[in-house]
Design a protein around this motif. Structure first.
Motif, PDB file in Angstrom:
ATOM      1  N   SER A  30     -60.057-100.969 -58.000  1.00 42.98           N
ATOM      2  CA  SER A  30     -61.336-100.571 -57.416  1.00 42.98           C
ATOM      3  C   SER A  30     -62.288-101.739 -57.205  1.00 42.98           C
ATOM      4  CB  SER A  30     -62.007 -99.516 -58.300  1.00 42.98           C
ATOM      5  OG  SER A  30     -62.218-100.023 -59.597  1.00 42.98           O
ATOM      6  N   LEU A  31     -62.069-102.867 -57.883  1.00 41.37           N
ATOM      7  CA  LEU A  31     -62.952-104.015 -57.721  1.00 41.37           C
ATOM      8  C   LEU A  31     -62.431-105.034 -56.711  1.00 41.37           C
ATOM      9  CD1 LEU A  31     -63.966-104.641 -61.438  1.00 41.37           C
ATOM     10  CD2 LEU A  31     -65.075-103.202 -59.724  1.00 41.37           C
ATOM     11  N   TYR A  32     -61.296-104.731 -56.085  1.00 42.65           N
ATOM     12  CA  TYR A  32     -60.654-105.682 -55.186  1.00 42.65           C
ATOM     13  C   TYR A  32     -60.770-105.230 -53.733  1.00 42.65           C
ATOM     14  CZ  TYR A  32     -58.398-107.482 -59.407  1.00 42.65           C
ATOM     15  OH  TYR A  32     -58.151-108.009 -60.636  1.00 42.65           O
ATOM     16  N   ALA A  33     -61.062-106.170 -52.854  1.00 42.13           N
ATOM     17  CA  ALA A  33     -60.934-105.893 -51.426  1.00 42.13           C
ATOM     18  C   ALA A  33     -59.462-105.674 -51.101  1.00 42.13           C
ATOM     19  CB  ALA A  33     -61.503-107.044 -50.608  1.00 42.13           C
ATOM     20  N   ALA A  34     -59.203-104.927 -50.041  1.00 38.56           N
ATOM     21  CA  ALA A  34     -57.829-104.553 -49.714  1.00 38.56           C
ATOM     22  C   ALA A  34     -57.581-104.704 -48.229  1.00 38.56           C
ATOM     23  CB  ALA A  34     -57.565-103.118 -50.153  1.00 38.56           C
ATOM     24  N   GLY A  35     -56.309-104.727 -47.858  1.00 37.36           N
ATOM     25  CA  GLY A  35     -55.999-104.903 -46.449  1.00 37.36           C
ATOM     26  C   GLY A  35     -54.664-104.323 -46.062  1.00 37.36           C
ATOM     27  N   TRP A  36     -54.456-104.262 -44.748  1.00 40.92           N
ATOM     28  CA  TRP A  36     -53.176-103.887 -44.152  1.00 40.92           C
ATOM     29  C   TRP A  36     -52.726-104.997 -43.225  1.00 40.92           C
ATOM     30  CZ3 TRP A  36     -50.297 -99.706 -45.445  1.00 40.92           C
ATOM     31  CH2 TRP A  36     -50.915 -98.657 -46.134  1.00 40.92           C
ATOM     32  N   PHE A  37     -51.434-105.296 -43.276  1.00 40.94           N
ATOM     33  CA  PHE A  37     -50.811-106.249 -42.374  1.00 40.94           C
ATOM     34  C   PHE A  37     -49.590-105.577 -41.772  1.00 40.94           C
ATOM     35  CE2 PHE A  37     -52.951-110.295 -43.398  1.00 40.94           C
ATOM     36  CZ  PHE A  37     -53.680-109.903 -44.496  1.00 40.94           C
ATOM     37  N   ARG A  38     -49.080-106.143 -40.687  1.00 46.43           N
ATOM     38  CA  ARG A  38     -47.873-105.596 -40.082  1.00 46.43           C
ATOM     39  C   ARG A  38     -46.996-106.711 -39.547  1.00 46.43           C
ATOM     40  NH1 ARG A  38     -50.465-102.668 -34.673  1.00 46.43           N
ATOM     41  NH2 ARG A  38     -50.913-104.592 -33.508  1.00 46.43           N
ATOM     42  N   GLN A  39     -45.709-106.416 -39.487  1.00 42.56           N
ATOM     43  CA  GLN A  39     -44.761-107.382 -38.944  1.00 42.56           C
ATOM     44  C   GLN A  39     -43.768-106.661 -38.045  1.00 42.56           C
ATOM     45  OE1 GLN A  39     -42.622-109.764 -41.844  1.00 42.56           O
ATOM     46  NE2 GLN A  39     -42.223-111.336 -40.305  1.00 42.56           N
ATOM     47  N   ALA A  40     -43.794-107.037 -36.780  1.00 40.51           N
ATOM     48  CA  ALA A  40     -42.868-106.487 -35.808  1.00 40.51           C
ATOM     49  C   ALA A  40     -41.603-107.334 -35.791  1.00 40.51           C
ATOM     50  CB  ALA A  40     -43.523-106.478 -34.425  1.00 40.51           C
ATOM     51  N   PRO A  41     -40.485-106.772 -35.321  1.00 39.32           N
ATOM     52  CA  PRO A  41     -39.231-107.526 -35.280  1.00 39.32           C
ATOM     53  C   PRO A  41     -39.377-108.821 -34.494  1.00 39.32           C
ATOM     54  CG  PRO A  41     -38.825-105.213 -34.853  1.00 39.32           C
ATOM     55  CD  PRO A  41     -40.310-105.378 -34.866  1.00 39.32           C
ATOM     56  N   GLY A  42     -38.946-109.919 -35.097  1.00 37.96           N
ATOM     57  CA  GLY A  42     -38.983-111.196 -34.418  1.00 37.96           C
ATOM     58  C   GLY A  42     -40.348-111.847 -34.337  1.00 37.96           C
ATOM     59  N   LYS A  43     -41.334-111.263 -35.009  1.00 42.20           N
ATOM     60  CA  LYS A  43     -42.703-111.802 -34.955  1.00 42.20           C
ATOM     61  C   LYS A  43     -43.215-112.118 -36.354  1.00 42.20           C
ATOM     62  CE  LYS A  43     -44.127-109.565 -30.658  1.00 42.20           C
ATOM     63  NZ  LYS A  43     -45.194-108.765 -29.994  1.00 42.20           N
ATOM     64  N   GLU A  44     -44.267-112.932 -36.397  1.00 46.28           N
ATOM     65  CA  GLU A  44     -44.913-113.252 -37.652  1.00 46.28           C
ATOM     66  C   GLU A  44     -45.733-112.051 -38.130  1.00 46.28           C
ATOM     67  OE1 GLU A  44     -43.207-116.760 -37.990  1.00 46.28           O
ATOM     68  OE2 GLU A  44     -44.831-116.276 -39.383  1.00 46.28           O
ATOM     69  N   ARG A  45     -45.926-112.000 -39.442  1.00 44.52           N
ATOM     70  CA  ARG A  45     -46.787-110.953 -39.979  1.00 44.52           C
ATOM     71  C   ARG A  45     -48.226-111.204 -39.512  1.00 44.52           C
ATOM     72  NH1 ARG A  45     -46.154-109.684 -46.198  1.00 44.52           N
ATOM     73  NH2 ARG A  45     -46.927-111.810 -46.422  1.00 44.52           N
ATOM     74  N   GLU A  46     -48.926-110.123 -39.173  1.00 48.47           N
ATOM     75  CA  GLU A  46     -50.289-110.271 -38.662  1.00 48.47           C
ATOM     76  C   GLU A  46     -51.240-109.326 -39.364  1.00 48.47           C
ATOM     77  OE1 GLU A  46     -50.516-109.287 -34.512  1.00 48.47           O
ATOM     78  OE2 GLU A  46     -49.908-107.208 -34.813  1.00 48.47           O
ATOM     79  N   PHE A  47     -52.477-109.739 -39.391  1.00 46.85           N
ATOM     80  CA  PHE A  47     -53.543-108.952 -39.993  1.00 46.85           C
ATOM     81  C   PHE A  47     -53.837-107.715 -39.150  1.00 46.85           C
ATOM     82  CE2 PHE A  47     -57.446-107.969 -42.068  1.00 46.85           C
ATOM     83  CZ  PHE A  47     -58.378-107.681 -41.081  1.00 46.85           C
ATOM     84  N   VAL A  48     -54.114-106.595 -39.824  1.00 48.67           N
ATOM     85  CA  VAL A  48     -54.475-105.359 -39.131  1.00 48.67           C
ATOM     86  C   VAL A  48     -55.903-104.928 -39.492  1.00 48.67           C
ATOM     87  CG1 VAL A  48     -53.966-102.908 -38.848  1.00 48.67           C
ATOM     88  CG2 VAL A  48     -52.086-104.562 -39.054  1.00 48.67           C
ATOM     89  N   ALA A  49     -56.168-104.793 -40.804  1.00 48.45           N
ATOM     90  CA  ALA A  49     -57.482-104.304 -41.234  1.00 48.45           C
ATOM     91  C   ALA A  49     -57.733-104.686 -42.682  1.00 48.45           C
ATOM     92  CB  ALA A  49     -57.571-102.784 -41.078  1.00 48.45           C
ATOM     93  N   ALA A  50     -59.016-104.729 -43.056  1.00 44.35           N
ATOM     94  CA  ALA A  50     -59.386-105.006 -44.437  1.00 44.35           C
ATOM     95  C   ALA A  50     -60.661-104.256 -44.781  1.00 44.35           C
ATOM     96  CB  ALA A  50     -59.572-106.503 -44.663  1.00 44.35           C
ATOM     97  N   ILE A  51     -60.870-104.045 -46.072  1.00 44.78           N
ATOM     98  CA  ILE A  51     -62.030-103.286 -46.525  1.00 44.78           C
ATOM     99  C   ILE A  51     -62.520-103.871 -47.849  1.00 44.78           C
ATOM    100  CG2 ILE A  51     -60.662-101.597 -47.825  1.00 44.78           C
ATOM    101  CD1 ILE A  51     -62.576 -99.430 -46.733  1.00 44.78           C
ATOM    102  N   THR A  52     -63.834-103.874 -48.052  1.00 41.03           N
ATOM    103  CA  THR A  52     -64.386-104.384 -49.297  1.00 41.03           C
ATOM    104  C   THR A  52     -64.115-103.423 -50.455  1.00 41.03           C
ATOM    105  OG1 THR A  52     -66.492-103.429 -48.600  1.00 41.03           O
ATOM    106  CG2 THR A  52     -66.208-105.810 -48.314  1.00 41.03           C
ATOM    107  N   TRP A  53     -64.383-103.872 -51.660  1.00 37.78           N
ATOM    108  CA  TRP A  53     -64.057-103.107 -52.862  1.00 37.78           C
ATOM    109  C   TRP A  53     -64.720-101.736 -52.865  1.00 37.78           C
ATOM    110  CZ3 TRP A  53     -67.698-101.515 -56.499  1.00 37.78           C
ATOM    111  CH2 TRP A  53     -68.985-102.001 -56.292  1.00 37.78           C
ATOM    112  N   ASN A  54     -65.910-101.627 -52.281  1.00 36.66           N
ATOM    113  CA  ASN A  54     -66.630-100.353 -52.303  1.00 36.66           C
ATOM    114  C   ASN A  54     -66.585 -99.627 -50.965  1.00 36.66           C
ATOM    115  OD1 ASN A  54     -68.207-102.039 -50.797  1.00 36.66           O
ATOM    116  ND2 ASN A  54     -70.112-101.646 -51.895  1.00 36.66           N
TER     117      ASN A  54
END
Length: 126
Positions: A30-54
């Motif tokens: 609950s005190l940590y910011a969090a995020g989502w990343f994605r990786q498509a076939p043959g591509k580098e992992r990329e940032f999708v979204a992030a959210i602060t702890w609250n």
């Protein structure tokens, strides 16, 4: 032992919706910011979204802005990614992650994230 477990992936037609969940075990995130990343076939992992702890601040990649919404429920130690109007180019393995340090601001950089889930497959058919 810290563990992040994603769920909610699957196969959907273009224009459809999915809701991903990420449950955290072994530590209170609950005190940590969090995020989502994605990786498509043959591509580098990329940032999708992030959210602060609250949940007070969010950040999105331009490619998903206006279609994806990230949220969290700290009482359940879980965060979510609501994905609407999905496109074939959204097809990827989606992974959740927790940032290092308490009360961090949101970041799109992988280097700022210290705990990762294994990912869940999202496939969007045309």
């Amino acid at each position: 032992q810290v563990q992040l477990v994603e769920s909610g992936g699957g196969l959907v037609q273009a224009g459809g919706s999915l809701r991903l969940s990420c449950a955290a075990y072994g530590r209170t995130f609950s005190l940590y910011a969090a995020g989502w990343f994605r990786q498509a076939p043959g591509k580098e992992r990329e940032f999708v979204a992030a959210i602060t702890w609250n949940g007070g601040n969010t950040l999105y990649a331009d490619s998903v802005k206006g279609r994806f919404t990230m949220s969290r429920d700290n009482a359940k130690n879980t965060w979510y990614l609501q994905m609407n109007n999905l496109k074939p180019e959204d097809t990827a393995i989606y992974s959740c992650a927790a940032q290092r340090g308490w009360y961090a601001t949101v970041s799109p950089s992988e280097a700022d994230f210290g705990s990762w889930g294994r990912g869940t497959q999202v496939t969007v058919s045309s």
